[in-house]
Each structure stands twice: as structure tokens, then as C-alpha cells.
Design a protein around this motif. Sequence first.
Motif, mmCIF file in Angstrom:
data_model
loop_
_atom_site.group_PDB
_atom_site.id
_atom_site.type_symbol
_atom_site.label_atom_id
_atom_site.label_comp_id
_atom_site.label_asym_id
_atom_site.label_seq_id
_atom_site.Cartn_x
_atom_site.Cartn_y
_atom_site.Cartn_z
ATOM 1 N N TRP A 129 -2.661 -3.281 -5.574
ATOM 2 C CA TRP A 129 -1.740 -4.271 -5.033
ATOM 3 C C TRP A 129 -2.507 -5.208 -4.126
ATOM 4 O O TRP A 129 -3.236 -4.775 -3.249
ATOM 5 C CB TRP A 129 -0.628 -3.576 -4.264
ATOM 6 C CG TRP A 129 0.138 -2.622 -5.129
ATOM 7 C CD1 TRP A 129 -0.157 -1.309 -5.339
ATOM 8 C CD2 TRP A 129 1.272 -2.906 -5.920
ATOM 9 N NE1 TRP A 129 0.752 -0.764 -6.206
ATOM 10 C CE2 TRP A 129 1.635 -1.715 -6.577
ATOM 11 C CE3 TRP A 129 2.023 -4.054 -6.136
ATOM 12 C CZ2 TRP A 129 2.724 -1.643 -7.430
ATOM 13 C CZ3 TRP A 129 3.108 -3.978 -6.984
ATOM 14 C CH2 TRP A 129 3.447 -2.787 -7.628
ATOM 15 N N THR A 130 -2.328 -6.488 -4.331
ATOM 16 C CA THR A 130 -3.109 -7.460 -3.566
ATOM 17 C C THR A 130 -2.346 -8.044 -2.388
ATOM 18 O O THR A 130 -2.947 -8.411 -1.396
ATOM 19 C CB THR A 130 -3.565 -8.620 -4.477
ATOM 20 O OG1 THR A 130 -2.420 -9.194 -5.106
ATOM 21 C CG2 THR A 130 -4.538 -8.119 -5.528
ATOM 22 N N SER A 131 -1.031 -8.120 -2.486
ATOM 23 C CA SER A 131 -0.283 -8.727 -1.386
ATOM 24 C C SER A 131 0.090 -7.659 -0.357
ATOM 25 O O SER A 131 0.038 -6.466 -0.629
ATOM 26 C CB SER A 131 0.987 -9.409 -1.912
ATOM 27 O OG SER A 131 1.879 -8.440 -2.428
ATOM 28 N N LYS A 144 0.840 -1.215 0.000
ATOM 29 C CA LYS A 144 0.000 0.000 0.000
ATOM 30 C C LYS A 144 0.868 1.255 0.000
ATOM 31 O O LYS A 144 0.535 2.248 -0.654
ATOM 32 C CB LYS A 144 -0.948 0.009 1.211
ATOM 33 C CG LYS A 144 -1.983 -1.088 1.174
ATOM 34 C CD LYS A 144 -2.949 -0.900 0.030
ATOM 35 C CE LYS A 144 -3.992 -2.005 0.037
ATOM 36 N NZ LYS A 144 -4.677 -2.134 -1.227
ATOM 37 N N ASP A 145 1.985 1.225 0.726
ATOM 38 C CA ASP A 145 2.905 2.369 0.715
ATOM 39 C C ASP A 145 3.464 2.600 -0.680
ATOM 40 O O ASP A 145 3.581 3.733 -1.139
ATOM 41 C CB ASP A 145 4.060 2.149 1.698
ATOM 42 C CG ASP A 145 3.622 2.200 3.149
ATOM 43 O OD1 ASP A 145 2.512 2.694 3.428
ATOM 44 O OD2 ASP A 145 4.402 1.733 4.006
ATOM 45 N N LEU A 146 3.811 1.515 -1.378
ATOM 46 C CA LEU A 146 4.348 1.642 -2.729
ATOM 47 C C LEU A 146 3.281 2.151 -3.692
ATOM 48 O O LEU A 146 3.555 3.000 -4.538
ATOM 49 C CB LEU A 146 4.920 0.311 -3.211
ATOM 50 C CG LEU A 146 5.659 0.363 -4.542
ATOM 51 C CD1 LEU A 146 6.876 1.282 -4.463
ATOM 52 C CD2 LEU A 146 6.098 -1.033 -4.964
ATOM 53 N N GLN A 147 2.062 1.678 -3.541
ATOM 54 C CA GLN A 147 0.965 2.127 -4.390
ATOM 55 C C GLN A 147 0.746 3.630 -4.218
ATOM 56 O O GLN A 147 0.645 4.367 -5.208
ATOM 57 C CB GLN A 147 -0.305 1.355 -4.037
ATOM 58 C CG GLN A 147 -1.496 1.705 -4.884
ATOM 59 C CD GLN A 147 -2.707 0.868 -4.519
ATOM 60 O OE1 GLN A 147 -2.707 0.091 -3.572
ATOM 61 N NE2 GLN A 147 -3.768 1.026 -5.279
ATOM 62 N N GLU A 148 0.708 4.096 -2.977
ATOM 63 C CA GLU A 148 0.539 5.532 -2.716
ATOM 64 C C GLU A 148 1.730 6.332 -3.243
ATOM 65 O O GLU A 148 1.566 7.435 -3.771
ATOM 66 C CB GLU A 148 0.352 5.791 -1.219
ATOM 67 C CG GLU A 148 -1.000 5.352 -0.694
ATOM 68 C CD GLU A 148 -2.158 6.022 -1.422
ATOM 69 O OE1 GLU A 148 -2.137 7.249 -1.613
ATOM 70 O OE2 GLU A 148 -3.095 5.291 -1.827
ATOM 71 N N PHE A 149 2.898 5.773 -3.114
ATOM 72 C CA PHE A 149 4.114 6.423 -3.606
ATOM 73 C C PHE A 149 4.024 6.651 -5.117
ATOM 74 O O PHE A 149 4.309 7.751 -5.603
ATOM 75 C CB PHE A 149 5.315 5.539 -3.254
ATOM 76 C CG PHE A 149 6.610 5.976 -3.858
ATOM 77 C CD1 PHE A 149 7.346 7.001 -3.291
ATOM 78 C CD2 PHE A 149 7.100 5.349 -4.996
ATOM 79 C CE1 PHE A 149 8.549 7.404 -3.847
ATOM 80 C CE2 PHE A 149 8.295 5.741 -5.552
ATOM 81 C CZ PHE A 149 9.020 6.776 -4.976
ATOM 82 N N PHE A 150 3.626 5.635 -5.871
ATOM 83 C CA PHE A 150 3.530 5.781 -7.316
ATOM 84 C C PHE A 150 2.458 6.797 -7.705
ATOM 85 O O PHE A 150 2.630 7.565 -8.648
ATOM 86 C CB PHE A 150 3.272 4.438 -7.997
ATOM 87 C CG PHE A 150 4.506 3.589 -8.128
ATOM 88 C CD1 PHE A 150 5.678 4.108 -8.656
ATOM 89 C CD2 PHE A 150 4.495 2.270 -7.733
ATOM 90 C CE1 PHE A 150 6.821 3.328 -8.780
ATOM 91 C CE2 PHE A 150 5.632 1.481 -7.851
ATOM 92 C CZ PHE A 150 6.799 2.019 -8.373
ATOM 93 N N ARG A 169 9.803 -2.783 -14.307
ATOM 94 C CA ARG A 169 9.438 -4.179 -14.499
ATOM 95 C C ARG A 169 8.924 -4.719 -13.171
ATOM 96 O O ARG A 169 9.535 -4.530 -12.140
ATOM 97 C CB ARG A 169 10.625 -4.981 -14.985
ATOM 98 C CG ARG A 169 11.159 -4.504 -16.325
ATOM 99 C CD ARG A 169 12.285 -5.348 -16.830
ATOM 100 N NE ARG A 169 11.860 -6.663 -17.276
ATOM 101 C CZ ARG A 169 11.282 -6.912 -18.449
ATOM 102 N NH1 ARG A 169 11.062 -5.930 -19.279
ATOM 103 N NH2 ARG A 169 10.943 -8.138 -18.785
ATOM 104 N N VAL A 170 7.804 -5.393 -13.221
ATOM 105 C CA VAL A 170 7.236 -6.074 -12.068
ATOM 106 C C VAL A 170 7.036 -7.522 -12.478
ATOM 107 O O VAL A 170 6.337 -7.802 -13.460
ATOM 108 C CB VAL A 170 5.895 -5.432 -11.631
ATOM 109 C CG1 VAL A 170 5.297 -6.203 -10.474
ATOM 110 C CG2 VAL A 170 6.075 -3.966 -11.279
#
Length: 184
Positions: free
Chosen positions: A172-174, A135-141, A156-157
Motif C-alpha cells: 500500500w502506497t498511500s 499499513k493496518d489494512l495490509q497487516e490485517f489482510f 474490489r479495490v
Amino acid sequence: MIPIFFQFLQKGFVVKTKVGCSIMTLLCEQLDLSPEYLENNIQTIFLDSKPVDDLDTTIIRDESVLALSAAMPGLLGAMLRRGSYYAQMRSEISHRDEIKSMPLQEGRVIIKLFNLLIPELGPTFFERGVWINSKDLQEFFKKHLNDFQTGLENIRVDDEEYDIEKLSKMEWTSGEVFLKLRAI
């Protein structure tokens, strides 16, 4: 472009490694920091919010939080510094290991970097890869979408190429994401 990701280093990131070893073993043998770098540059160490003086006998457990800092200024910095003359002033809050040894086993350690250690060690940790909250990465992007539109070649993911806009809208699901960055 990597400095924009440095905020994750101070908030805390996870490394999956062997636990049940000393802080010295973790940092030097598993994370490849040189003993000289550790001695000269990492002056203040906290394990689970308690200052640490003896890196050879303090044991890392699964889910331990290890905070690393260069020397901090002032009397408080001097009191918290490893092996400081003033360390006796904090004896009540210093880390004391009740367990002298544990079996080595796979585990997770949350690491936090502060001040000068962020730009010095950050790129190395990112190149190895770190686990961070999804969730932190999602908000960051989402927050930095415009910053990435210029200056980012590709992302790349799981070996699939993404453009930053698609990535910023991705759910993000995990609970954690493995983030690996490489400066070009």
C-alpha cells in the motif's frame, strides 16, 4: 464476514465530513443517526479524550477524535455517562468549548466505537465507507489470509477485482485507504 473488520472501529477510522458543527449535528444530520438512538444508546461520548455532556454546543473541529460508547458499568461508567448525577465528580476533566461557533468547512473526524455500538453501528459505517490506515489494512489482510479463503466472494479495490492472496501481498502506497464493505 464483516465482524472480522470490527477491530478497525475501536482503533479508530476517519470520516470526511463537515466540521465546525456541534456533535449533535455531526451525528444526526451528517452521519444519519436518529436523535432517539443517540439519546437511548450512546451514553458516553469523549471528544479529544475529554467526556462531553452537551452535544448541542460542543463543536467538532478538523482532526477531532470522537469516541462513542454505550453505557459502561460501575461507578466509573456512571461518572463518565452524559448528564449523569455523578458527572460533577469529573468537572475538571470534562470537555469545555472555548469557541462557540466556527465556519462549516470540509474536514476529517476520527471516530472510535466501543462495546455494543460496534455491532450496532459498524455495518452502517462500513457500508458508507471509512478511511483507515493503509499499513493496518495490509497487516490485517496478511494476518487473516486463511479466514478470507473461505466465505469471501470477492474484493474490489478501485473497481478492480482482487483475490485475497494478491491483496495480502500488495504494498500500500498511500497513508489511508477508503474501505467500504457490504454484507451479502
